[in-house]
Design a protein around this motif. Sequence first.
Motif, PDB file in Angstrom:
ATOM      1  N   UNK A 156       0.832  -1.201   0.000  1.00 56.66           N
ATOM      2  CA  UNK A 156       0.000   0.000   0.000  1.00 56.66           C
ATOM      3  C   UNK A 156       0.869   1.255   0.000  1.00 56.66           C
ATOM      4  N   UNK A 157       0.465   2.213  -0.837  1.00 54.64           N
ATOM      5  CA  UNK A 157       1.181   3.480  -0.980  1.00 54.64           C
ATOM      6  C   UNK A 157       0.190   4.629  -0.838  1.00 54.64           C
ATOM      7  N   UNK A 158       0.671   5.734  -0.329  1.00 60.38           N
ATOM      8  CA  UNK A 158      -0.091   6.987  -0.379  1.00 60.38           C
ATOM      9  C   UNK A 158       0.705   7.920  -1.275  1.00 60.38           C
ATOM     10  N   UNK A 159       0.010   8.542  -2.219  1.00 58.90           N
ATOM     11  CA  UNK A 159       0.643   9.475  -3.145  1.00 58.90           C
ATOM     12  C   UNK A 159      -0.149  10.769  -3.121  1.00 58.90           C
ATOM     13  N   UNK A 160       0.552  11.866  -2.955  1.00 57.49           N
ATOM     14  CA  UNK A 160      -0.057  13.185  -3.087  1.00 57.49           C
ATOM     15  C   UNK A 160       0.464  13.795  -4.377  1.00 57.49           C
ATOM     16  N   UNK A 161      -0.455  14.214  -5.228  1.00 59.70           N
ATOM     17  CA  UNK A 161      -0.096  14.896  -6.468  1.00 59.70           C
ATOM     18  C   UNK A 161      -0.548  16.337  -6.320  1.00 59.70           C
ATOM     19  N   UNK A 162       0.425  17.227  -6.384  1.00 60.87           N
ATOM     20  CA  UNK A 162       0.196  18.660  -6.217  1.00 60.87           C
ATOM     21  C   UNK A 162       0.838  19.352  -7.414  1.00 60.87           C
ATOM     22  N   UNK A 163       0.030  19.668  -8.423  1.00 62.63           N
ATOM     23  CA  UNK A 163       0.584  20.259  -9.640  1.00 62.63           C
ATOM     24  C   UNK A 163       1.493  19.254 -10.328  1.00 62.63           C
ATOM     25  N   UNK A 164       2.743  19.620 -10.502  1.00 63.03           N
ATOM     26  CA  UNK A 164       3.713  18.768 -11.188  1.00 63.03           C
ATOM     27  C   UNK A 164       4.425  17.804 -10.237  1.00 63.03           C
ATOM     28  N   UNK A 165       4.205  17.954  -8.939  1.00 65.11           N
ATOM     29  CA  UNK A 165       4.936  17.155  -7.959  1.00 65.11           C
ATOM     30  C   UNK A 165       4.108  15.973  -7.471  1.00 65.11           C
ATOM     31  N   UNK A 166       4.788  14.861  -7.275  1.00 65.83           N
ATOM     32  CA  UNK A 166       4.173  13.688  -6.644  1.00 65.83           C
ATOM     33  C   UNK A 166       5.048  13.301  -5.458  1.00 65.83           C
ATOM     34  N   UNK A 167       4.418  13.108  -4.307  1.00 62.67           N
ATOM     35  CA  UNK A 167       5.107  12.674  -3.097  1.00 62.67           C
ATOM     36  C   UNK A 167       4.506  11.339  -2.699  1.00 62.67           C
ATOM     37  N   UNK A 168       5.340  10.365  -2.334  1.00 59.86           N
ATOM     38  CA  UNK A 168       4.880   9.017  -2.072  1.00 59.86           C
ATOM     39  C   UNK A 168       5.473   8.486  -0.778  1.00 59.86           C
ATOM     40  N   UNK A 169       4.668   7.735  -0.037  1.00 60.00           N
ATOM     41  CA  UNK A 169       5.180   6.933   1.072  1.00 60.00           C
ATOM     42  C   UNK A 169       4.511   5.558   1.002  1.00 60.00           C
TER      43      UNK A 169
END
Length: 184
Positions: A167-180
């Motif tokens: 399981x992953x959480x991804x935040x997409x904010x404009x051009x950026x993606x952050x994942x844990x």
Amino acid sequence: MDETYDGDEETWEEDSERYRQDLEHDFKCRFSEANIGPGADIPAFLTVIATTTVPLWTVLLSAFFLGKPINDNLSAWAEISRKVRSFFGKPVVLARNGAAAIAVEAVCDEMGGLPRTVRLLSYRSGHIGDNESIGEIPRSDEILENVPTLNLGYVRHIFEIEADGVQHRVIVDGKKAELIKLQS
């Protein structure tokens, strides 16, 4: 977003129309005017990303947002994310579908290649001004609808995606993606 906004007030409409035409020429697709800022105008130009190279895109998205496991055509997600990224030379705000392509791409990158199966566990939006970090966001099992166009200027997309049992959480904010990775 309309890069000509806040320019010369006397020529803005003309400059804006020229900018829209340039976008259409550069990207070979139609753009329409929109406002993506509730309470404060943020003029923008919207397009729908559809490719003939991935005719099943609508089917893939529908299955993904229903939370169904996706086992086939996972390579199509890479094609769509490339298409979305082709716009990244300009200021970009993504709706749910474009953000999904970037989120799945981030998961594939984290895993070092295409997983055998991908399943959306949760989708919701957050406000770009939210202070909580990606790890502090509570888990959810809701898959919410797309944010209205008027609110897109202030949205970050939050996905929880399971790929090959991880399981992953991804935040997409404009051009950026952050994942844990999330603990099971």
